[in-house]
Each structure stands twice: as structure tokens, then as C-alpha cells.
Design a protein around this motif. Structure first.
Motif, PDB file in Angstrom:
ATOM      1  N   LEU A 106       0.805  -1.216   0.000  1.00 11.19           N
ATOM      2  CA  LEU A 106       0.000   0.000   0.000  1.00 11.19           C
ATOM      3  C   LEU A 106       0.844   1.275   0.000  1.00 11.19           C
ATOM      4  O   LEU A 106       0.641   2.149  -0.862  1.00 11.19           O
ATOM      5  CB  LEU A 106      -0.964  -0.022   1.191  1.00 11.19           C
ATOM      6  N   PRO A 107       1.816   1.455   0.928  1.00 13.44           N
ATOM      7  CA  PRO A 107       2.636   2.675   0.875  1.00 13.44           C
ATOM      8  C   PRO A 107       3.470   2.754  -0.393  1.00 13.44           C
ATOM      9  O   PRO A 107       3.727   3.849  -0.904  1.00 13.44           O
ATOM     10  CB  PRO A 107       3.519   2.568   2.122  1.00 13.44           C
ATOM     11  N   ILE A 108       3.888   1.587  -0.929  1.00 11.65           N
ATOM     12  CA  ILE A 108       4.640   1.585  -2.186  1.00 11.65           C
ATOM     13  C   ILE A 108       3.753   2.069  -3.318  1.00 11.65           C
ATOM     14  O   ILE A 108       4.182   2.840  -4.188  1.00 11.65           O
ATOM     15  CB  ILE A 108       5.195   0.176  -2.488  1.00 11.65           C
ATOM     16  N   LEU A 109       2.484   1.611  -3.323  1.00 12.79           N
ATOM     17  CA  LEU A 109       1.541   2.034  -4.362  1.00 12.79           C
ATOM     18  C   LEU A 109       1.301   3.535  -4.298  1.00 12.79           C
ATOM     19  O   LEU A 109       1.237   4.208  -5.341  1.00 12.79           O
ATOM     20  CB  LEU A 109       0.222   1.279  -4.181  1.00 12.79           C
ATOM     21  N   ILE A 110       1.193   4.075  -3.078  1.00 10.00           N
ATOM     22  CA  ILE A 110       1.009   5.522  -2.921  1.00 10.00           C
ATOM     23  C   ILE A 110       2.221   6.277  -3.464  1.00 10.00           C
ATOM     24  O   ILE A 110       2.084   7.292  -4.162  1.00 10.00           O
ATOM     25  CB  ILE A 110       0.781   5.865  -1.437  1.00 10.00           C
ATOM     26  N   ALA A 111       3.420   5.760  -3.157  1.00 10.69           N
ATOM     27  CA  ALA A 111       4.645   6.405  -3.645  1.00 10.69           C
ATOM     28  C   ALA A 111       4.723   6.339  -5.163  1.00 10.69           C
ATOM     29  O   ALA A 111       5.103   7.323  -5.821  1.00 10.69           O
ATOM     30  CB  ALA A 111       5.872   5.733  -3.015  1.00 10.69           C
ATOM     31  N   VAL A 112       4.359   5.186  -5.738  1.00 11.68           N
ATOM     32  CA  VAL A 112       4.379   5.042  -7.200  1.00 11.68           C
ATOM     33  C   VAL A 112       3.401   6.022  -7.839  1.00 11.68           C
ATOM     34  O   VAL A 112       3.691   6.632  -8.873  1.00 11.68           O
ATOM     35  CB  VAL A 112       4.037   3.590  -7.603  1.00 11.68           C
ATOM     36  N   TYR A 113       2.224   6.167  -7.218  1.00 16.52           N
ATOM     37  CA  TYR A 113       1.233   7.120  -7.730  1.00 16.52           C
ATOM     38  C   TYR A 113       1.820   8.531  -7.768  1.00 16.52           C
ATOM     39  O   TYR A 113       1.692   9.244  -8.773  1.00 16.52           O
ATOM     40  CB  TYR A 113      -0.020   7.089  -6.855  1.00 16.52           C
ATOM     41  N   GLN A 114       2.472   8.939  -6.699  1.00 17.90           N
ATOM     42  CA  GLN A 114       3.050  10.281  -6.654  1.00 17.90           C
ATOM     43  C   GLN A 114       4.196  10.432  -7.646  1.00 17.90           C
ATOM     44  O   GLN A 114       4.377  11.494  -8.243  1.00 17.90           O
ATOM     45  CB  GLN A 114       3.526  10.596  -5.235  1.00 17.90           C
ATOM     46  N   VAL A 115       4.937   9.343  -7.840  1.00 17.22           N
ATOM     47  CA  VAL A 115       6.018   9.363  -8.827  1.00 17.22           C
ATOM     48  C   VAL A 115       5.455   9.603 -10.211  1.00 17.22           C
ATOM     49  O   VAL A 115       5.955  10.436 -10.981  1.00 17.22           O
ATOM     50  CB  VAL A 115       6.803   8.029  -8.791  1.00 17.22           C
ATOM     51  N   PHE A 116       4.396   8.878 -10.560  1.00 10.34           N
ATOM     52  CA  PHE A 116       3.778   9.055 -11.876  1.00 10.34           C
ATOM     53  C   PHE A 116       3.122  10.434 -11.988  1.00 10.34           C
ATOM     54  O   PHE A 116       3.147  11.054 -13.050  1.00 10.34           O
ATOM     55  CB  PHE A 116       2.734   7.967 -12.116  1.00 10.34           C
ATOM     56  N   GLN A 117       2.533  10.889 -10.890  1.00 12.40           N
ATOM     57  CA  GLN A 117       1.853  12.185 -10.892  1.00 12.40           C
ATOM     58  C   GLN A 117       2.845  13.301 -11.167  1.00 12.40           C
ATOM     59  O   GLN A 117       2.566  14.218 -11.941  1.00 12.40           O
ATOM     60  CB  GLN A 117       1.172  12.404  -9.541  1.00 12.40           C
TER      61      GLN A 117
END
Length: 249
Positions: A106-117
Motif C-alpha cells: 500500500l505505501p509503495i503504491l502511494i509512492a508510485v502514484y506520486q512518482v507518476f503524478q
């Protein structure tokens, strides 16, 4: 403090890894970049995933003893719970270990989302390490026709289908949930029931969330699920299913 820790441990390394891969993949294709990034993340989580599969197999082997305890203390709930806890402690098994990979992701997914954003939407490269070349711009068109910088319901649906199939495969291997006539469900049955509920809830959430966020995140989740299914097959062969048997009275 927690925000800075998150930035240092998760966001910045993932962002730099994304840009680093993008600089080296053929044609600087963001689709290939996300696929490579996803595989690397999944390989890093391999030990955790293997631990979860191994725990599930141990729970299956332990099921006859669990059933024996439930039958022995059927009318004494206060003694049943400590007996089950003692059994799991003695066998060094955590009944909820199978849910651990999802929690960690879950925290990795949030970080990936922000990376893509940041990387795909506003083109901010302020967090790059000194040894990572600044591409100045990331082309969000993947494979020549898919724009991963905008939401893609097609990728969201594909990710949801892959997620459902993977969970269904796991449930089929684990087997049916044993009926629990006691008021307090034991941790094994509870974990199985939770997995079955998540099998239907998570794909729907994936479609809803994935259709609103950049397509790059949906592609990440799709590839992550496919790689996870492959790892699942490999680990299931390493820890084969042994059908528990209960002696007849």
C-alpha cells in the motif's frame, strides 16, 4: 518527520529509479519503463511474498489440529481461543501473514502514484540524484499509442480482471472455507474469508480508482498482478499443497 522519512525511503528512490530506467530503455518508452520498474519492485518483495505462501501452506497442514481443538472446546469459548493461540505460537505460524504483502504494498503504491503524478504530469525533476541524468521531459505515450499520463479505463479494467483471476487461483489452491459453528471464528477461517471478500471488493476498487488516476498507475498494477501470479505459481510448486486429513471417529 514521517513525511521526510517517506520522501527519503520511498518516493525519491522510486522516482530516481523510474527516470534512470527511462533514460536507458529503447526509445525511452514510458510503458517499457513502468514494466521494468514493476518487475524490479516485485523481485524486491519476493521474500515477503514467499513468506506469505509458506504460511498458508503451514496453516493447511495445521488444520486437523485446529479442528480438533474447536471440537474439544466447542462449548467453552474462553478455553478455545487460548488453545488456538498456543497452537499457532508453538508452530510459529501467523494466521494473518497472507495479508502482509498487501499491507506492505500500500505505501509503495502511494509512492508510485506520486512518482507518476510528478514525472508524467507536471514534469518536476527536483528530486533527481546527482548521478541521474535529467531527461527534461518524459513522453507519456507508451508503445506508440497509449497515453499513460491520463486516466485509462481500459487498463483499469484489465488490471481488475488480472487481480480477480490471481485471487481466484489462490483461493482454488487453498481450498474451501471450513464451516465454523462456533460464535468466534478461528484466525485461519477468518483469514480465508477475508481473502474471499477481497477477491470481489479489490477488483471493483481497482476499476474505480484506476479509471480516475494516470494510466501509468493502472499499467503498474496490471503488470504487478501478472508478475505476482507467476511468482505465485512458482512458490506453490516449491511449497506444494498437502490436503489435510481428519481422522474419523
Amino acid at each position: 518527520m514521517w513525511h521526510q522519512l517517506y520522501q527519503t525511503v520511498l518516493y525519491e528512490p522510486l522516482f530516481n529509479l523510474l527516470v534512470l530506467i527511462y533514460n536507458f530503455v529503447p526509445g525511452k518508452d514510458i510503458g517499457l519503463t513502468i514494466i521494468v520498474l514493476t518487475v524490479l519492485i516485485r523481485l524486491a518483495l519476493w521474500p515477503l511474498f514467499g513468506f506469505a505462501i509458506k504460511s498458508q501452506r503451514k496453516l493447511q497442514l495445521l488444520q486437523p489440529k485446529v479442528e480438533a481443538i474447536k471440537e474439544k472446546f466447542n462449548n467453552d469459548k474462553e478455553k478455545m481461543a487460548p488453545a488456538l493461540i498456543e497452537l499457532y505460537s508453538k508452530e510459529k505460524i501467523n494466521p494473518t501473514a497472507s495479508c502482509l504483502p498487501l499491507i506492505i504494498q500500500l505505501p509503495i503504491l502511494i509512492a508510485v502514484y506520486q512518482v507518476f503524478q510528478h514525472g508524467l504530469s507536471n514534469g518536476s525533476f527536483d528530486s533527481l540524484y546527482s548521478f541521474v541524468s535529467n531527461p527534461e521531459h518524459i513522453n507519456t505515450i507508451a508503445f506508440g499509442f497509449v497515453n499513460l499520463g491520463v486516466p485509462s479505463w481500459q487498463l483499469a479494467v484489465a488490471a481488475a480482471i488480472a487481480q480477480f483471476v490471481q485471487t481466484w487461483m489462490m483461493m482454488k489452491k487453498v481450498g474451501p472455507i471450513k464451516k465454523d459453528t462456533s460464535k468466534e471464528m478461528d484466525p485461519t477461517a477468518m483469514a480465508q474469508q477475508m481473502s474471499r471478500q477481497m477477491a470481489y471488493i479489490m477488483p471493483l476498487m481497482t476499476i474505480w480508482i484506476g479509471s480516475k488516476l494516470p494510466g501509468g498507475l493502472a499499467l503498474y498494477w496490471l503488470v504487478m498482478t501478472l508478475v505476482s501470479a507467476l511468482q505465485q505459481l512458482i512458490l506453490m510448486k516449491k511449497y506444494p499443497v498437502v490436503e489435510p486429513t481428519v481422522e474419523n471417529k
